[in-house]
Design an enzyme around this catalytic site. Structure first.
Site, PDB file in Angstrom:
ATOM      1  N   ILE A  42       0.842  -1.189   0.000  1.00 50.68           N
ATOM      2  CA  ILE A  42       0.000   0.000   0.000  1.00 50.68           C
ATOM      3  C   ILE A  42       0.883   1.247   0.000  1.00 50.68           C
ATOM      4  O   ILE A  42       1.999   1.228   0.523  1.00 50.68           O
ATOM      5  CB  ILE A  42      -0.963  -0.013   1.220  1.00 50.68           C
ATOM      6  CG1 ILE A  42      -1.925   1.176   1.203  1.00 50.68           C
ATOM      7  CG2 ILE A  42      -0.193  -0.089   2.526  1.00 50.68           C
ATOM      8  CD1 ILE A  42      -3.055   1.069   2.252  1.00 50.68           C
ATOM      9  N   CYS A  43       0.389   2.318  -0.616  1.00 45.30           N
ATOM     10  CA  CYS A  43       1.060   3.613  -0.592  1.00 45.30           C
ATOM     11  C   CYS A  43       2.449   3.531  -1.221  1.00 45.30           C
ATOM     12  O   CYS A  43       2.633   2.946  -2.288  1.00 45.30           O
ATOM     13  CB  CYS A  43       1.096   4.125   0.849  1.00 45.30           C
ATOM     14  SG  CYS A  43       1.664   5.832   1.060  1.00 45.30           S
ATOM     15  N   GLY A  44       3.454   4.082  -0.584  1.00 43.93           N
ATOM     16  CA  GLY A  44       4.787   4.154  -1.156  1.00 43.93           C
ATOM     17  C   GLY A  44       5.413   2.814  -1.452  1.00 43.93           C
ATOM     18  O   GLY A  44       6.316   2.719  -2.294  1.00 43.93           O
TER      19      GLY A  44
END
Length: 207
Positions: free
Chosen positions: A105-107
């Protein structure tokens, strides 16, 4: 008898990891018979983005796919400020090659993009141009959804990806992949925690 690896989920932890992004997933996995173990670059404590101090259960070089049901990677400043977290992306490759799923998730999605793991898999992230900036070759496989699971192929593990604002959708994909809830309860769980639909609580309680 279920093996311990079938019910052990590994959560990668590192300085500034975004602790809110996996809170729904890890809390409800633990409530449903899973053990969540944290894995760091070493066993030295790390500090989350929320300021919490976490002591990893094991170091990355101790982590083996056969001991795990899933590897979870969260966002952190380190994904975009150097190659400090690149070993976790390489670990994700090892997991996927071994047929064990990964959820990012995300970065962390950018880390997987740099590792080449999104070139041939359906995926999502914060926005498409965030991943495009990595120079990866998977732009045509980007999906504009909250979270997505690529089914894998030829023995490769399944891969979940999500953007930073979608911890509930991310958890939903994790639960679906691991079979934590049946379809009816999974829908109810999502409606309760994403939409604040109080009527879904009765479905989750089996009423």
């Amino acid at each position: 008898m279920t093996s311990s690896s079938a019910t052990t989920v590994h959560l990668a932890v590192y300085d500034t990891f975004a602790d809110w992004e996996t809170g729904y997933a890890t809390a409800h996995l633990t409530q449903n018979g899973y053990t969540v173990r944290t894995v760091g670059l070493s066993r030295e404590p790390v500090t989350t983005m929320g300021g919490l101090r976490v002591q990893p259960d094991l170091a990355l070089d101790e982590l083996r796919p056969q001991d795990s049901a899933l590897l979870i990677l969260t966002g952190a400043a380190g994904w975009d400020t150097g190659d400090t977290l690149a070993p976790f992306a390489r670990a994700a490759r090892t997991f996927l090659d071994a047929g064990v799923p990964v959820a990012a998730i995300c970065g962390a999605t950018a880390g997987l993009a740099r590792e080449g793991l999104l070139d041939d898999r359906a995926h999502t992230s914060a926005v498409s141009f965030y991943l495009a900036a990595t120079g990866y070759a998977g732009g045509e496989r980007y999906v504009e959804v909250d979270a997505v699971t690529d089914p894998g192929a030829d023995g490769a593990g399944r891969l979940i990806t999500a953007g930073p604002t979608e911890p509930v959708a991310f958890a939903r994909e994790v639960f679906a992949l691991l079979g934590v809830y049946d379809e009816k309860k999974l829908d109810a769980w999502y409606r309760l925690f994403h939409d604040s639909d109080a009527s879904a609580y009765e479905v989750l309680q089996g009423e």
